[in-house]
Design a protein around this motif. Structure first.
Motif, PDB file in Angstrom:
ATOM      1  N   LYS A   3      -9.519  -9.573   8.321  1.00 34.98           N
ATOM      2  CA  LYS A   3      -8.814 -10.470   7.401  1.00 34.98           C
ATOM      3  C   LYS A   3      -8.257 -11.670   8.162  1.00 34.98           C
ATOM      4  CE  LYS A   3      -4.438  -7.876   7.248  1.00 34.98           C
ATOM      5  NZ  LYS A   3      -4.716  -6.541   7.774  1.00 34.98           N
ATOM      6  N   HIS A  63       3.247  -5.230   3.268  1.00 39.12           N
ATOM      7  CA  HIS A  63       2.286  -6.039   4.011  1.00 39.12           C
ATOM      8  C   HIS A  63       2.082  -7.389   3.324  1.00 39.12           C
ATOM      9  CE1 HIS A  63       0.873  -2.747   6.578  1.00 39.12           C
ATOM     10  NE2 HIS A  63       0.796  -1.984   5.515  1.00 39.12           N
ATOM     11  N   GLY A  72      -5.465  -3.856  -0.250  1.00 36.32           N
ATOM     12  CA  GLY A  72      -5.977  -3.750   1.113  1.00 36.32           C
ATOM     13  C   GLY A  72      -6.800  -2.486   1.267  1.00 36.32           C
ATOM     14  N   ARG A  73      -7.157  -2.189   2.507  1.00 32.64           N
ATOM     15  CA  ARG A  73      -8.048  -1.067   2.771  1.00 32.64           C
ATOM     16  C   ARG A  73      -7.545   0.279   2.248  1.00 32.64           C
ATOM     17  NH1 ARG A  73      -9.317  -1.471   8.919  1.00 32.64           N
ATOM     18  NH2 ARG A  73      -7.402  -2.694   8.977  1.00 32.64           N
ATOM     19  N   ARG A 113      -7.079 -12.367   1.139  1.00 29.55           N
ATOM     20  CA  ARG A 113      -7.375 -10.948   0.936  1.00 29.55           C
ATOM     21  C   ARG A 113      -8.343 -10.755  -0.229  1.00 29.55           C
ATOM     22  NH1 ARG A 113      -4.615  -6.469   2.895  1.00 29.55           N
ATOM     23  NH2 ARG A 113      -2.842  -6.958   4.226  1.00 29.55           N
ATOM     24  N   ARG A 152     -11.717 -11.474   1.034  1.00 32.44           N
ATOM     25  CA  ARG A 152     -12.126 -10.393   1.934  1.00 32.44           C
ATOM     26  C   ARG A 152     -12.499  -9.134   1.151  1.00 32.44           C
ATOM     27  NH1 ARG A 152      -7.991  -6.177   4.422  1.00 32.44           N
ATOM     28  NH2 ARG A 152      -8.984  -5.554   6.369  1.00 32.44           N
ATOM     29  N   ASP A 163       0.792  -1.231   0.000  1.00 35.62           N
ATOM     30  CA  ASP A 163       0.000   0.000   0.000  1.00 35.62           C
ATOM     31  C   ASP A 163       0.820   1.275   0.000  1.00 35.62           C
ATOM     32  OD1 ASP A 163       0.891  -0.455   2.547  1.00 35.62           O
ATOM     33  OD2 ASP A 163      -0.998   0.018   3.542  1.00 35.62           O
TER      34      ASP A 163
HETATM   35  P1  AMP Z   1      -5.439  -3.974   5.616  1.00 35.68           P
HETATM   36  O1  AMP Z   1      -4.110  -4.691   5.689  1.00 35.68           O
HETATM   37  O2  AMP Z   1      -6.108  -4.153   4.309  1.00 35.68           O
HETATM   38  O3  AMP Z   1      -6.314  -4.315   6.805  1.00 35.68           O
HETATM   39  O4  AMP Z   1      -5.125  -2.408   5.716  1.00 35.68           O
HETATM   40  C1  AMP Z   1      -4.384  -1.946   6.819  1.00 35.68           C
HETATM   41  C2  AMP Z   1      -3.640  -0.690   6.404  1.00 35.68           C
HETATM   42  O5  AMP Z   1      -4.586   0.380   6.320  1.00 35.68           O
HETATM   43  C3  AMP Z   1      -2.641  -0.241   7.451  1.00 35.68           C
HETATM   44  O6  AMP Z   1      -1.386  -0.807   7.207  1.00 35.68           O
HETATM   45  C4  AMP Z   1      -2.590   1.249   7.255  1.00 35.68           C
HETATM   46  O7  AMP Z   1      -1.678   1.565   6.213  1.00 35.68           O
HETATM   47  C5  AMP Z   1      -3.996   1.575   6.773  1.00 35.68           C
HETATM   48  N1  AMP Z   1      -4.887   2.086   7.829  1.00 35.68           N
HETATM   49  C6  AMP Z   1      -5.494   1.389   8.821  1.00 35.68           C
HETATM   50  N2  AMP Z   1      -6.292   2.179   9.565  1.00 35.68           N
HETATM   51  C7  AMP Z   1      -6.175   3.423   9.041  1.00 35.68           C
HETATM   52  C8  AMP Z   1      -6.741   4.696   9.358  1.00 35.68           C
HETATM   53  N3  AMP Z   1      -7.610   4.847  10.380  1.00 35.68           N
HETATM   54  N4  AMP Z   1      -6.385   5.753   8.600  1.00 35.68           N
HETATM   55  C9  AMP Z   1      -5.519   5.600   7.561  1.00 35.68           C
HETATM   56  N5  AMP Z   1      -4.952   4.437   7.205  1.00 35.68           N
HETATM   57  C10 AMP Z   1      -5.272   3.360   7.925  1.00 35.68           C
END
Ligand code: AMP
Ligand code: MN
Ligand code: MN
Ligand code: MN
Length: 283
Positions: A167, A38, A132-133, A98, A101, A13
């Motif tokens: 996840k 990640h 990811g998110r 992922r 998800r 990311d």
């Molecule tokens: P994931 O691995 O898909 O669950 O995404 C997690 C990633 O989202 C983290 O490593 C951060 O880079 C980002 N992230 C998580 N929470 C936040 C937040 N509140 N604001 C901005 N980025 C976030």
């Protein structure tokens, strides 16, 4: 001589390609860089080639999400062999999890009245990224559903928000064992950001992970105050743990975190890192 041992590229990311990341680190005078995307090592070979070309020290790494006893955490594997078969196979399975998800997140966003497809997210993410998110957040901004990333997480994607889907991850014990098998050292990432249960302290959590084989903790980190840093350095010394440090650079996805800035606005001097860790450098 400075180091940054926690960075992300377009393979997860971040917004810099592995080559752009290494070139940026080189132009800042960083002498040892780790790429820690990640749950993927897909950017390592490109980063390593760039580091070799520029004569810069490089540590192949990965940031594994882990959950299960004793709770959720991020674990950095540093100095791993990125071609180690069981590592590759495990990361492939995590990417598959992922993908499943991500479809569920799309379903939740649609149920909340947002018109978005997986194709939209892929179109707004770098080619081959482990989605990811943060990619969902960027897509929601691009589609005009939210004003910025902050709003995307607050309204939809944050841990407690309506469209988030947990996840599937490794347990900490599995992640630590995998990093060791792949030849690396395993560190608890940003321990200051740990969400702990009521009866836990940072020390009790780190002790539990240490019993599972953890090698060290990230005592130097971009968002730490000098007091945080001193606390985690003392904790490492008390428990006989190694220390590492990094910025957690994500490019434009974390615009407040510059590359190489690790200690209260300053770079991390290489000599603060343990020789066992520096010895794993390649390139
Ligand atoms: P994931 O691995 O898909 O669950 O995404 C997690 C990633 O989202 C983290 O490593 C951060 O880079 C980002 N992230 C998580 N929470 C936040 C937040 N509140 N604001 C901005 N980025 C976030
Ligand atoms: Mn991230
Ligand atoms: Mn993390
Ligand atoms: Mn990170």
């Amino acid at each position: 001589m400075t180091a940054d041992l926690h960075t992300h590229s377009t393979a997860s990311d971040g917004t810099f390609t592995p080559t752009e990341l290494v070139e940026a680190a080189h132009s800042l005078g960083i002498s040892l860089l780790a790429l820690t995307d990640h749950d993927t090592t897909a950017g390592i070979s490109e980063a390593l080639a760039a580091a070799r070309r520029l004569g810069m020290g490089f540590l192949p790494g990965v940031e594994l999400s882990a959950e299960g006893p004793p709770g959720k955490c991020h674990l950095l594997g540093l100095g791993i062999d990125p071609n180690y078969p069981r590592l590759i196979e495990t990361l492939r399975q995590l990417s598959q999890n992922r993908r499943e998800r991500n479809l569920k997140i799309i379903g939740r966003l649609n149920a909340l009245g947002i018109t978005i497809t997986m194709e939209d997210v892929l179109a707004h993410a770098p080619q081959g990224a482990n989605i990811g998110r943060p990619h969902f957040a960027a897509t929601l901004v691009a589609l005009g559903a939210v004003a910025d990333t902050k709003e995307a997480f607050a309204r939809y994607l944050g841990d407690e928000a309506a469209a988030n889907v947990e996840k599937e991850t490794l347990s900490p014990a599995e992640a630590i064992a995998l990093v060791h098998e792949a030849g690396g050292l395993c560190f608890l990432a940003h321990p200051g950001l740990l969400r702990r249960s009521q009866h836990e302290t940072h020390e009790s959590r780190v002790r539990t992970l240490t019993a599972l084989g953890l090698d060290g903790i990230e005592a130097y980190y971009s968002s730490y105050t000098p007091a945080n840093e001193a606390f985690f350095l003392r904790l490492a010394e008390k428990l006989g743990l190694l220390v590492t440090g990094g910025s957690d650079f994500h490019g434009a996805n974390k615009p407040d975190v510059p590359l190489g800035v690790v200690r209260d606005g300053q770079p991390l001097e290489l000599t603060l890192l343990p020789s066992r860790l520096r010895a794993l450098a390649v390139a």
